[in-house]
Scaffold this motif. Structure first.
Motif, PDB file in Angstrom:
ATOM      1  N   MET A  83      14.207 -20.708 -16.241  1.00 44.61           N
ATOM      2  CA  MET A  83      12.758 -20.548 -16.167  1.00 44.61           C
ATOM      3  C   MET A  83      12.180 -20.875 -14.791  1.00 44.61           C
ATOM      4  SD  MET A  83      12.075 -19.607 -19.283  1.00 44.61           S
ATOM      5  CE  MET A  83      10.326 -19.907 -19.534  1.00 44.61           C
ATOM      6  N   GLY A  84      13.021 -21.193 -13.818  1.00 45.17           N
ATOM      7  CA  GLY A  84      12.520 -21.533 -12.496  1.00 45.17           C
ATOM      8  C   GLY A  84      11.809 -22.870 -12.448  1.00 45.17           C
ATOM      9  N   ARG A  85      12.164 -23.792 -13.332  1.00 42.69           N
ATOM     10  CA  ARG A  85      11.511 -25.091 -13.372  1.00 42.69           C
ATOM     11  C   ARG A  85      11.957 -25.966 -12.196  1.00 42.69           C
ATOM     12  NH1 ARG A  85      13.427 -24.610 -18.880  1.00 42.69           N
ATOM     13  NH2 ARG A  85      11.749 -24.345 -20.393  1.00 42.69           N
ATOM     14  N   GLY A  86      11.105 -26.906 -11.841  1.00 44.87           N
ATOM     15  CA  GLY A  86      11.486 -27.910 -10.872  1.00 44.87           C
ATOM     16  C   GLY A  86      12.414 -28.924 -11.514  1.00 44.87           C
ATOM     17  N   PHE A  87      12.974 -29.823 -10.671  1.00 38.19           N
ATOM     18  CA  PHE A  87      13.964 -30.785 -11.155  1.00 38.19           C
ATOM     19  C   PHE A  87      13.396 -31.658 -12.277  1.00 38.19           C
ATOM     20  CE2 PHE A  87      16.278 -34.757 -11.097  1.00 38.19           C
ATOM     21  CZ  PHE A  87      17.606 -34.340 -11.066  1.00 38.19           C
ATOM     22  N   SER A  88      12.191 -32.178 -12.102  1.00 37.88           N
ATOM     23  CA  SER A  88      11.593 -33.062 -13.111  1.00 37.88           C
ATOM     24  C   SER A  88      11.350 -32.321 -14.418  1.00 37.88           C
ATOM     25  CB  SER A  88      10.276 -33.645 -12.593  1.00 37.88           C
ATOM     26  OG  SER A  88      10.500 -34.461 -11.470  1.00 37.88           O
ATOM     27  N   ALA A  89      10.884 -31.076 -14.317  1.00 33.07           N
ATOM     28  CA  ALA A  89      10.638 -30.283 -15.526  1.00 33.07           C
ATOM     29  C   ALA A  89      11.947 -29.960 -16.242  1.00 33.07           C
ATOM     30  CB  ALA A  89       9.891 -29.007 -15.183  1.00 33.07           C
ATOM     31  N   GLN A  90      13.006 -29.711 -15.478  1.00 29.68           N
ATOM     32  CA  GLN A  90      14.312 -29.486 -16.090  1.00 29.68           C
ATOM     33  C   GLN A  90      14.762 -30.719 -16.870  1.00 29.68           C
ATOM     34  OE1 GLN A  90      17.488 -27.697 -13.616  1.00 29.68           O
ATOM     35  NE2 GLN A  90      15.911 -27.317 -12.084  1.00 29.68           N
ATOM     36  N   MET A  91      14.573 -31.890 -16.258  1.00 29.21           N
ATOM     37  CA  MET A  91      14.985 -33.129 -16.919  1.00 29.21           C
ATOM     38  C   MET A  91      14.166 -33.366 -18.192  1.00 29.21           C
ATOM     39  SD  MET A  91      17.066 -35.685 -16.937  1.00 29.21           S
ATOM     40  CE  MET A  91      17.716 -35.991 -15.283  1.00 29.21           C
ATOM     41  N   LYS A  92      12.878 -33.090 -18.133  1.00 30.26           N
ATOM     42  CA  LYS A  92      12.026 -33.265 -19.310  1.00 30.26           C
ATOM     43  C   LYS A  92      12.473 -32.344 -20.439  1.00 30.26           C
ATOM     44  CE  LYS A  92       7.182 -33.216 -20.755  1.00 30.26           C
ATOM     45  NZ  LYS A  92       5.765 -32.991 -20.323  1.00 30.26           N
ATOM     46  N   ASN A  93      12.771 -31.100 -20.115  1.00 27.13           N
ATOM     47  CA  ASN A  93      13.249 -30.146 -21.123  1.00 27.13           C
ATOM     48  C   ASN A  93      14.582 -30.595 -21.704  1.00 27.13           C
ATOM     49  OD1 ASN A  93      13.435 -27.377 -22.457  1.00 27.13           O
ATOM     50  ND2 ASN A  93      15.236 -27.325 -21.146  1.00 27.13           N
ATOM     51  N   ALA A  94      15.468 -31.100 -20.851  1.00 27.16           N
ATOM     52  CA  ALA A  94      16.772 -31.554 -21.314  1.00 27.16           C
ATOM     53  C   ALA A  94      16.636 -32.726 -22.283  1.00 27.16           C
ATOM     54  CB  ALA A  94      17.646 -31.942 -20.130  1.00 27.16           C
ATOM     55  N   GLY A  95      15.624 -33.555 -22.063  1.00 25.64           N
ATOM     56  CA  GLY A  95      15.400 -34.688 -22.955  1.00 25.64           C
ATOM     57  C   GLY A  95      15.118 -34.269 -24.385  1.00 25.64           C
ATOM     58  N   LYS A  96      14.627 -33.041 -24.572  1.00 21.49           N
ATOM     59  CA  LYS A  96      14.315 -32.534 -25.904  1.00 21.49           C
ATOM     60  C   LYS A  96      15.506 -31.824 -26.551  1.00 21.49           C
ATOM     61  CE  LYS A  96       9.531 -31.536 -24.485  1.00 21.49           C
ATOM     62  NZ  LYS A  96       8.542 -30.438 -24.286  1.00 21.49           N
ATOM     63  N   ASN A  97      16.425 -31.308 -25.731  1.00 24.95           N
ATOM     64  CA  ASN A  97      17.421 -30.375 -26.252  1.00 24.95           C
ATOM     65  C   ASN A  97      18.872 -30.763 -26.022  1.00 24.95           C
ATOM     66  OD1 ASN A  97      15.491 -28.213 -27.097  1.00 24.95           O
ATOM     67  ND2 ASN A  97      15.026 -28.195 -24.905  1.00 24.95           N
ATOM     68  N   ALA A  98      19.147 -31.689 -25.088  1.00 23.75           N
ATOM     69  CA  ALA A  98      20.533 -31.924 -24.683  1.00 23.75           C
ATOM     70  C   ALA A  98      21.068 -33.244 -25.208  1.00 23.75           C
ATOM     71  CB  ALA A  98      20.641 -31.893 -23.158  1.00 23.75           C
ATOM     72  N   ASP A  99      22.391 -33.280 -25.450  1.00 23.25           N
ATOM     73  CA  ASP A  99      23.086 -34.532 -25.719  1.00 23.25           C
ATOM     74  C   ASP A  99      23.498 -35.188 -24.401  1.00 23.25           C
ATOM     75  OD1 ASP A  99      23.238 -34.354 -28.694  1.00 23.25           O
ATOM     76  OD2 ASP A  99      24.402 -32.558 -28.226  1.00 23.25           O
TER      77      ASP A  99
END
Length: 408
Positions: free
Chosen positions: A352-368
């Motif tokens: 999605m072309g997110r910045g680093f912080s936005a990527q980390m926030k998204n990962a917090g919802k979806n990743a182990d």
């Protein structure tokens, strides 16, 4: 907005992963018994199904005419297609032939819990063996497969000779009506019908037979019959292997091609529609142009098994890993993701072309786990692995990261 046809379903990823897990267990277990998978067409000549069940079944099927004027039908079940395949392709194969199948079927009927117009069957057919061992093996396979899924069930076993012996003096049409009532588990209607046709003398023996729960009780009602030795041998094999079952002389199966042993399995928590498996010994190949061949098999209602399991499906844990990266580390992040997938690890990367912080926030919802690839990681050739549940992280060579994830 267009909707799906009535009686069908859309299955989202979580449900599909559960279904594929149970499918895999069934296929693997059937293979250990020597049953190999075959596949047949989704549609067949209409006559394949009407030749044994009559024209009345057409109202319950999806029937159409193709551009060549041929009458075709979406398959309502898979036993007939499998036996047609045997007649077409398998007559020269060494017997017994041991096949399994999994496929979707179609019936035009009222949808309800665990019953759909498009549904799936898993089953096996043992073709060319006519013995107590063959009958017993198929029931043992059924027991093994259902236990593999994790469903709680009861197996009930009967033999067509029980009821046929009791009703042998009735005209064939009347015998069929009584069996139809029993197939619907309406024993009271069967007794009323016998009274109506002037055979009230059979009503009491019928109730005695239906109530019988041991072979001794069955034969006390119908007497010794030619099939008795084989029946006793079949049940003796099941007993020797610890198979749990109930004897139920009322099982009729509702299809004329069954010839001997018949059995059904019922699951908890499905209400009236709780039958999840049914089968028995039959002869069908001769109707399709082949030789009269003994067969025994069963079909499992896969959808009903899934409903019965509900949330009680053990799934192997596969961690979801998301690779996040700084702008200058994109190419290295893609390389890392490729190596993870090559090791069988479920891995995603930002699209999605997110910045680093936005990527980390998204990962917090979806990743182990998160693998961070920043400028430092590019320089060192290392990767930072972060556990999103525990919060701990460490910077390691990629091989160590992969080893940690695959041995979790």
């Amino acid at each position: 907005m267009l909707s799906r046809p009535r009686g069908t379903r859309d299955m989202l990823p979580e449900e599909m992963e559960q279904r594929r897990e149970i499918e895999a267990r069934l296929r693997a277990k059937a293979r250990t018994w020597g049953y190999r998978e075959i596949s047949t067409p989704t549609f067949e000549e209409l006559e394949l199904f009407t030749i044994r069940s009559g024209e009345g079944i057409i109202d319950e099927m999806y029937v159409f005419e193709d551009k060549g004027g041929r009458s075709l039908a979406l398959r309502p079940e898979l036993t007939a297609p499998v036996l047609r395949t045997f007649v077409n392709e398998g007559r020269s194969l060494t017997k017994p032939i041991k096949w399994n199948y999994f496929g979707d079927c179609y019936r035009y009927e009222r949808p309800q819990k665990g019953r759909y117009r498009q549904f799936w069957q898993f089953g096996i057919e043992l073709i060319g063996a006519d013995s107590a061992m063959a009958d017993a093996e198929v029931m043992m396979v059924a027991d093994d497969l259902l236990r593999t899924t994790g469903v709680t069930f009861v197996m009930k076993i009967g033999h067509l000779s029980f009821m046929r012996t009791l009703l042998r003096d009735l005209p064939a049409a009347d015998q069929k009506k009584v069996r139809a009532f029993l197939d619907k588990r309406d024993t009271e209607a069967a007794s009323v019908f016998l009274t109506e046709i002037g055979r009230n003398d059979l009503a009491h023996p019928l109730q005695q037979l239906i109530s019988a729960r041991t072979l001794d009780e069955v034969f006390a009602v119908i007497g010794e019959i030619p099939e008795a030795d084989r029946i006793r041998e079949t049940f003796g094999i099941l007993d020797s292997q610890g198979i749990q079952y109930e004897i139920n002389p009322a099982i009729a199966r509702g299809l004329d091609y069954y010839t001997g042993i018949v059995f059904e399995c019922f699951a908890e928590g499905l209400g009236a529609e709780n039958q999840i498996l049914g089968g028995g010994a039959y002869r069908l190949a001769h109707l399709f142009g082949g030789e009269d061949t003994p067969s025994v098999g069963f079909a499992m209602g896969f959808d009903r098994v899934m409903v019965a399991l509900g949330e009680n499906i053990w799934m192997p844990f596969q961690p979801h890993v998301i690779v996040i990266f700084t702008p200058n580390a994109r190419d290295r992040a893609l390389e890392v993701a490729r190596e993870l997938r090559g090791s069988g690890i479920l891995c995603s990367i930002d699209l999605m072309g997110r910045g680093f912080s936005a990527q980390m926030k998204n990962a917090g919802k979806n990743a182990d786990y998160v693998i961070i690839i920043g400028d430092d990681e590019v320089k060192t050739g290392l990767a930072t692995l972060k556990n999103m549940k525990g919060g701990d992280q460490q910077t390691l060579p990629l091989t160590d990261v992969i080893s940690s994830l695959t041995t979790h």
